[in-house]
Design a protein around this motif. Sequence first.
Motif, PDB file in Angstrom:
ATOM      1  N   UNK A 158      46.184  85.544  59.420  1.00  0.00           N
ATOM      2  CA  UNK A 158      44.870  85.922  59.921  1.00  0.00           C
ATOM      3  C   UNK A 158      44.033  84.645  60.039  1.00  0.00           C
ATOM      4  N   UNK A 159      43.213  84.554  61.051  1.00  0.00           N
ATOM      5  CA  UNK A 159      42.418  83.341  61.264  1.00  0.00           C
ATOM      6  C   UNK A 159      40.966  83.548  60.853  1.00  0.00           C
ATOM      7  N   UNK A 160      40.460  82.582  60.060  1.00  0.00           N
ATOM      8  CA  UNK A 160      39.055  82.607  59.628  1.00  0.00           C
ATOM      9  C   UNK A 160      38.473  81.209  59.811  1.00  0.00           C
ATOM     10  N   UNK A 161      37.414  81.137  60.611  1.00  0.00           N
ATOM     11  CA  UNK A 161      36.746  79.863  60.867  1.00  0.00           C
ATOM     12  C   UNK A 161      37.715  78.783  61.362  1.00  0.00           C
ATOM     13  N   UNK A 162      38.633  79.195  62.199  1.00  0.00           N
ATOM     14  CA  UNK A 162      39.567  78.248  62.787  1.00  0.00           C
ATOM     15  C   UNK A 162      40.739  77.882  61.909  1.00  0.00           C
ATOM     16  N   UNK A 163      40.838  78.489  60.741  1.00  0.00           N
ATOM     17  CA  UNK A 163      41.938  78.205  59.812  1.00  0.00           C
ATOM     18  C   UNK A 163      42.769  79.473  59.615  1.00  0.00           C
ATOM     19  N   UNK A 164      44.085  79.299  59.647  1.00  0.00           N
ATOM     20  CA  UNK A 164      44.977  80.451  59.483  1.00  0.00           C
ATOM     21  C   UNK A 164      45.343  80.645  58.010  1.00  0.00           C
ATOM     22  N   UNK A 165      45.306  81.889  57.570  1.00  0.00           N
ATOM     23  CA  UNK A 165      45.656  82.262  56.197  1.00  0.00           C
ATOM     24  C   UNK A 165      46.691  83.385  56.239  1.00  0.00           C
ATOM     25  N   UNK A 167      48.028  86.940  55.347  1.00  0.00           N
ATOM     26  CA  UNK A 167      47.426  88.238  55.021  1.00  0.00           C
ATOM     27  C   UNK A 167      47.754  88.583  53.569  1.00  0.00           C
ATOM     28  N   UNK A 168      48.995  88.328  53.193  1.00  0.00           N
ATOM     29  CA  UNK A 168      49.430  88.538  51.808  1.00  0.00           C
ATOM     30  C   UNK A 168      48.924  87.364  50.960  1.00  0.00           C
ATOM     31  N   UNK A 169      47.951  87.617  50.103  1.00  0.00           N
ATOM     32  CA  UNK A 169      47.337  86.561  49.305  1.00  0.00           C
ATOM     33  C   UNK A 169      48.325  85.867  48.368  1.00  0.00           C
ATOM     34  N   UNK A 170      49.369  86.560  47.993  1.00  0.00           N
ATOM     35  CA  UNK A 170      50.378  85.965  47.114  1.00  0.00           C
ATOM     36  C   UNK A 170      51.021  84.751  47.796  1.00  0.00           C
ATOM     37  N   UNK A 171      51.171  84.806  49.108  1.00  0.00           N
ATOM     38  CA  UNK A 171      51.782  83.702  49.843  1.00  0.00           C
ATOM     39  C   UNK A 171      50.876  82.469  49.867  1.00  0.00           C
ATOM     40  N   UNK A 172      49.570  82.688  49.755  1.00  0.00           N
ATOM     41  CA  UNK A 172      48.648  81.550  49.719  1.00  0.00           C
ATOM     42  C   UNK A 172      48.866  80.698  48.464  1.00  0.00           C
ATOM     43  N   UNK A 173      49.461  81.299  47.442  1.00  0.00           N
ATOM     44  CA  UNK A 173      49.700  80.578  46.190  1.00  0.00           C
ATOM     45  C   UNK A 173      51.077  79.897  46.163  1.00  0.00           C
ATOM     46  N   UNK A 174      51.832  80.052  47.242  1.00  0.00           N
ATOM     47  CA  UNK A 174      53.146  79.419  47.322  1.00  0.00           C
ATOM     48  C   UNK A 174      52.987  77.897  47.458  1.00  0.00           C
ATOM     49  N   UNK A 177      55.801  73.188  50.123  1.00  0.00           N
ATOM     50  CA  UNK A 177      57.120  73.145  50.764  1.00  0.00           C
ATOM     51  C   UNK A 177      57.541  74.519  51.267  1.00  0.00           C
ATOM     52  N   UNK A 178      57.168  75.564  50.543  1.00  0.00           N
ATOM     53  CA  UNK A 178      57.443  76.934  51.002  1.00  0.00           C
ATOM     54  C   UNK A 178      56.709  77.173  52.320  1.00  0.00           C
ATOM     55  N   UNK A 179      55.463  76.739  52.385  1.00  0.00           N
ATOM     56  CA  UNK A 179      54.662  76.922  53.591  1.00  0.00           C
ATOM     57  C   UNK A 179      55.190  76.075  54.750  1.00  0.00           C
ATOM     58  N   UNK A 180      55.675  74.876  54.434  1.00  0.00           N
ATOM     59  CA  UNK A 180      56.276  74.039  55.468  1.00  0.00           C
ATOM     60  C   UNK A 180      57.520  74.709  56.050  1.00  0.00           C
ATOM     61  N   UNK A 181      58.311  75.334  55.181  1.00  0.00           N
ATOM     62  CA  UNK A 181      59.511  76.042  55.636  1.00  0.00           C
ATOM     63  C   UNK A 181      59.121  77.211  56.529  1.00  0.00           C
ATOM     64  N   UNK A 182      58.062  77.903  56.152  1.00  0.00           N
ATOM     65  CA  UNK A 182      57.572  79.028  56.969  1.00  0.00           C
ATOM     66  C   UNK A 182      57.192  78.534  58.364  1.00  0.00           C
ATOM     67  N   UNK A 183      56.482  77.386  58.401  1.00  0.00           N
ATOM     68  CA  UNK A 183      56.048  76.856  59.689  1.00  0.00           C
ATOM     69  C   UNK A 183      57.227  76.342  60.518  1.00  0.00           C
ATOM     70  N   UNK A 184      58.250  75.831  59.845  1.00  0.00           N
ATOM     71  CA  UNK A 184      59.430  75.328  60.559  1.00  0.00           C
ATOM     72  C   UNK A 184      60.153  76.455  61.285  1.00  0.00           C
TER      73      UNK A 184
END
Length: 204
Positions: A158-165, A167-174, A177-184
């Motif tokens: 979900x995008x807020x103020x031009x930044x993507x987050x 939806x599952x807040x648990x993933x924000x705490x990953x 490197x986990x997030x880099x893999x997601x983006x890859x």
Amino acid sequence: QAKRAIITKEVLDYAKKQTSTSSFIREYNDLREFEKPRPVTVQTPEQFQADLVDKYRKAVAEMEASVKKADASLKPTFEKMAEDAKKQLRDAEDPDYKYVVNYRKNYEQLVKDAESRNAKRLSEWEAKYPADHMQFVKMRLEQFLDETDDVDFSAQLIEKNGIKYFVNQEYERKSNRWKMAYRAGKEVIETARNYVQEWIKEIR
């Protein structure tokens, strides 16, 4: 998507070849030596007392210099401080000075404690930076597998103020490197994981 998988494999082929080059091995050995813990040494009672004496001699010299420079109103204060420093120096020179006696009494235990700490730090270093550089590579490959084991590539953003987050807040705490893999993306990471699993099997 197939092109991304091909590029991923080519990058990993290159990385794999690099790990056997003399430059890679040299750089790893340099890193290993740099990270090697230096042993902690314990002063002997004689060294401990000599340092104390040296410390108080310097204090006496500083106070006597201050006495010479002080104006009349401050001179008595500096003279008192100089006398106190001289007394501390005389105490430090006495082999029966309480701090020296206590240090002497505890010296053997201090040495044993230092040896124990040194052995523990050396053991941790050897585990983290093994002599065989390929075992170090293997640990990093296993780390990659651990950190990409549970990536949810279908996670919604979900995008807020031009930044993507997430939806599952648990993933924000990953981890990053986990997030880099997601983006890859799934194709890249699955290709990499399959490659790495086979590579690990080759490392003895």
